[in-house]
Scaffold this active site. Structure first.
Site, short mmCIF file in Angstrom:
data_model
loop_
_atom_site.label_atom_id
_atom_site.label_comp_id
_atom_site.label_asym_id
_atom_site.label_seq_id
_atom_site.Cartn_x
_atom_site.Cartn_y
_atom_site.Cartn_z
N GLN A 1 0.84 -1.20 0.00
CA GLN A 1 0.00 0.00 0.00
C GLN A 1 0.87 1.25 0.00
O GLN A 1 1.19 1.81 1.04
CB GLN A 1 -0.95 0.01 1.20
CG GLN A 1 -1.94 1.15 1.10
CD GLN A 1 -2.97 1.14 2.19
OE1 GLN A 1 -3.04 0.24 3.01
NE2 GLN A 1 -3.77 2.17 2.23
N PHE A 2 1.23 1.69 -1.20
CA PHE A 2 2.12 2.85 -1.34
C PHE A 2 1.52 4.12 -0.76
O PHE A 2 2.23 5.05 -0.39
CB PHE A 2 2.50 3.06 -2.81
CG PHE A 2 1.41 3.65 -3.66
CD1 PHE A 2 1.36 5.02 -3.89
CD2 PHE A 2 0.44 2.84 -4.23
CE1 PHE A 2 0.36 5.57 -4.68
CE2 PHE A 2 -0.56 3.38 -5.01
CZ PHE A 2 -0.61 4.75 -5.24
N THR A 3 0.19 4.18 -0.63
CA THR A 3 -0.45 5.40 -0.14
C THR A 3 -0.10 5.73 1.31
O THR A 3 -0.32 6.85 1.75
CB THR A 3 -1.98 5.32 -0.30
OG1 THR A 3 -2.47 4.22 0.45
CG2 THR A 3 -2.36 5.18 -1.77
#
Length: 159
Positions: free
Chosen positions: A79-81
């Site tokens: 989850q890069f966010t």
């Protein structure tokens, strides 16, 4: 490298209406890779995920057992966010997240280290860069933030 750990009673990942992975009692891990992260940070974060004491023991002792102690499961989701900057305006800036093939390679290395540190059949995965539906039943709720990053050298005084 950053991770959000959620103690769960169950969790699952669905992609394109197909169930990809599911776990029972254990830990849901959202993980993000940052520029400058290396295998060393991935190993450190994987060890922290497995060692983090999130459950009580049989005598009521608080925060005494980790996921391995309870024979729980682990579901890892990229989850890069997690590394978004929201300081300016109302649109998140994702320059703080590692992208592309390097992010995929490092995430897969992290996932492999979690498997190696526990039992591969107890560790599941989402789908890197896919639009995933993640369902969970949070237990507690208990949600913790972990990070592992390169050691920063203190800045020298300008005199």
């Amino acid at each position: 490298m950053k991770a959000i750990l959620q103690r769960v009673l169950s969790a699952s990942v669905t992609v394109d209406k197909e169930l990809v992975s599911s776990i029972g009692k254990g830990v849901l891990v959202f993980a993000a890779m940052a520029p400058g992260d290396t295998e060393k940070e991935a190993e450190s974060l994987a060890a922290k995920v497995l060692k983090m004491r999130m459950w009580d023991d049989e005598t009521g002792g608080r925060w005494k057992k980790n996921v391995q102690d309870i024979n729980g499961e682990v579901l890892c989701v990229s989850q890069f966010t997690l590394l978004a900057s929201t300081k300016k305006g109302s649109k998140p800036d994702f320059h703080g997240a590692l992208g592309g093939e390097e992010a995929k390679r490092l995430y897969q290395y992290f996932y492999q280290k979690v498997q190696e540190g526990y039992r591969p059949e107890r560790v599941k995965d989402g789908v890197f860069q896919a639009m995933m539906e993640v369902a969970l039943v949070n237990d507690g709720p208990v949600t913790l933030e972990l990070s592992a990053g390169p050691k920063q050298q203190p800045e020298k005084a300008p005199f």
